[in-house]
Design a protein around this motif. Structure first.
Motif: not given
Length: 181
Positions: A32-33, A63, A155, A36-38, A131, A134-135, A42
């Motif tokens: 995810g990191y 997505d 994103l 940058m996936l939701r 989340h 991703r953030k 993932t």
């Protein structure tokens, strides 16, 4: 599971070190990191898709939330994470299988609970959720580049305003920047 904060470098290191004790959760975080996936994107990754990503060196999917095509190169660390996750997945269909049914992905609630417990155990004041990976990566790229357009594109946000709100860039900061000229 609403709000999510981003983590700083020190917190990322502590969080990843603790998650590494349960490798599946560490892999979920890292995928995810780095991409940058939701969390929904993932967790839906199948082993077959992961093998393709490793072979091609690229993540390529649509997505789940937006239906937008998402193609990203795999960093060496993302590549290693996919390989590790494949080893852990055994004979299941999904890269991150449910402990109850190997032909279903682990639930986002289980991941949320693990992240929440881990962040509380580490004493983080920030709200860590599914989340946060991703953030955190979005915030880190923005802080390194100051390029909100780049972050917005990564994103797959519909417009820059959404990304500015997401990153916490306020009109006050815009005014301060103009006053520095």
């Amino acid at each position: 599971m609403g709000r999510a904060d981003h983590l700083n470098d020190r917190q990322i290191n502590l969080f990843e070190k603790e998650l590494y004790k349960e490798l599946k959760y560490w892999c979920i975080w890292k995928v995810g990191y780095h991409l940058m996936l939701r969390i929904s994107d993932t967790l839906k990754i199948t082993k077959e898709e992961a093998e393709k990503y490793i072979r091609t060196g690229k993540y390529s999917s649509y997505d789940q939330k937006t239906g937008k095509e998402n193609i990203k190169p795999l960093s060496p660390e993302a590549l290693t994470t996919f390989k590790t996750a494949l080893e852990l997945a055994g004979d299941s269909l999904y890269l991150f299988p449910s402990p109850v049914n190997k032909n279903k992905p682990i639930s986002r609630v289980a991941v949320f609970q693990k992240y929440k417990y881990t962040s509380e155990w580490l004493g983080f004041k920030e709200t860590v959720s599914t989340h946060t990976a991703r953030k955190t990566s979005a915030t880190k790229i923005y802080n390194m580049t100051k390029n909100v357009v780049l972050v917005s594109r990564l994103l797959k946000h519909s417009n820059i305003g959404v990304t500015m709100t997401y990153l916490g860039i306020s009109s006050h900061e815009e005014e301060e920047a103009l006053l520095m000229l």
